[in-house]
Scaffold this motif. Structure first.
Motif, mmCIF file in Angstrom:
data_model
loop_
_atom_site.group_PDB
_atom_site.id
_atom_site.type_symbol
_atom_site.label_atom_id
_atom_site.label_comp_id
_atom_site.label_asym_id
_atom_site.label_seq_id
_atom_site.Cartn_x
_atom_site.Cartn_y
_atom_site.Cartn_z
ATOM 1 N N GLU A 33 12.561 41.972 14.098
ATOM 2 C CA GLU A 33 13.662 42.888 13.824
ATOM 3 C C GLU A 33 13.384 44.173 14.592
ATOM 4 N N GLY A 34 14.201 44.426 15.595
ATOM 5 C CA GLY A 34 13.986 45.590 16.440
ATOM 6 C C GLY A 34 14.350 46.886 15.740
ATOM 7 N N ASN A 35 13.898 47.995 16.328
ATOM 8 C CA ASN A 35 14.209 49.330 15.808
ATOM 9 C C ASN A 35 15.426 49.896 16.524
ATOM 10 N N ASP A 36 16.202 50.672 15.809
ATOM 11 C CA ASP A 36 17.298 51.412 16.427
ATOM 12 C C ASP A 36 16.684 52.674 17.028
ATOM 13 N N ILE A 37 16.594 52.701 18.356
ATOM 14 C CA ILE A 37 16.030 53.858 19.054
ATOM 15 C C ILE A 37 17.113 54.524 19.901
ATOM 16 N N GLN A 41 20.836 57.835 15.971
ATOM 17 C CA GLN A 41 20.021 57.758 14.757
ATOM 18 C C GLN A 41 19.014 58.903 14.788
ATOM 19 N N VAL A 43 15.804 58.537 12.927
ATOM 20 C CA VAL A 43 14.563 58.040 12.343
ATOM 21 C C VAL A 43 13.466 57.937 13.399
ATOM 22 N N HIS A 44 13.814 57.399 14.580
ATOM 23 C CA HIS A 44 12.860 57.200 15.668
ATOM 24 C C HIS A 44 13.222 58.113 16.831
ATOM 25 N N TRP A 160 9.428 51.549 23.403
ATOM 26 C CA TRP A 160 10.457 50.531 23.189
ATOM 27 C C TRP A 160 9.829 49.147 23.244
ATOM 28 N N ASP A 164 14.524 46.027 20.252
ATOM 29 C CA ASP A 164 14.946 47.404 19.960
ATOM 30 C C ASP A 164 16.347 47.663 20.520
ATOM 31 N N ARG A 180 20.989 45.914 22.290
ATOM 32 C CA ARG A 180 19.696 45.337 21.965
ATOM 33 C C ARG A 180 19.009 44.815 23.222
#
Length: 185
Positions: A33-37, A41, A43-44, A160, A164, A180
């Motif tokens: 499960e990739g991160n939202d970068i 957003q 968070v990251h 990355w 992501d 993605r």
């Protein structure tokens, strides 16, 4: 199984891989499960790939409605006017692109030794899920594709990774898209 798993992973927005663990002598099924970068957003730390920043090349943009559908007519078991039919999707007029989904395999009865009729709500839920799955497979194809330059400011597996969702941007085209990362070579 691989085709069904690919469909599920596309719907859920996750990746997967199967490899052998030689120590335990077993197959291992991993989920990624990739991160939202993206820049949308907080968070990251955001990652932006753009030719204007010199960190991507050979960028291509695709915006296709070739197989696009936004309304599914899902037909379950039955014949003629007795066939259970539901509609999934809200579009109308010239913005409506329909697909027919034959879902006769959605059972109207339980699989017990003595079958009994399933609740209508359960049958309609299964038909709705089938329609949503078909529409997810037939969504608009909008993506930016490019080759990330390794000498840029963002480092693979540090800033990355596969799966992501960074922001891709081409100011010359007026295009910005959060997409993605689906492949790393």
């Amino acid at each position: 199984m691989a085709e069904e798993t690919a469909d599920i992973s596309l719907l859920a927005g996750i990746g997967w891989d199967v490899h052998i663990d030689y120590k335990t002598r077993k197959w291992v099924f991993d989920i990624y499960e990739g991160n939202d970068i993206s820049v949308n957003q907080d968070v990251h730390d955001p990652v932006v790939f753009s030719p204007q920043f010199g960190n991507i090349k050979d960028m291509q943009f695709v915006d296709s409605d070739l197989n696009y559908r936004n309304v599914a007519i899902v037909a379950g078991q039955g014949e003629g006017v007795d066939r259970r039919v539901i509609e999934v999707g809200q579009s109308s007029g010239l913005d409506r692109y329909e697909v027919f989904v034959d879902a006769r395999d959605v059972s109207e009865e339980t699989d017990d030794e003595t079958p009994v009729p399933r609740p209508v709500a359960d049958i309609e839920r299964d038909l709705t899920n089938r329609g949503n799955q078909t529409l997810a497979e037939m969504s608009q194809e909008v993506y930016l594709e490019g080759q990330i330059l390794t000498g840029g400011p963002f480092k693979y597996e540090q800033d990355w990774n596969l799966g992501d969702i960074p922001t891709l941007q081409n100011q010359d085209w007026g295009t910005t898209l959060d997409s993605r990362i689906t492949e790393v070579t």
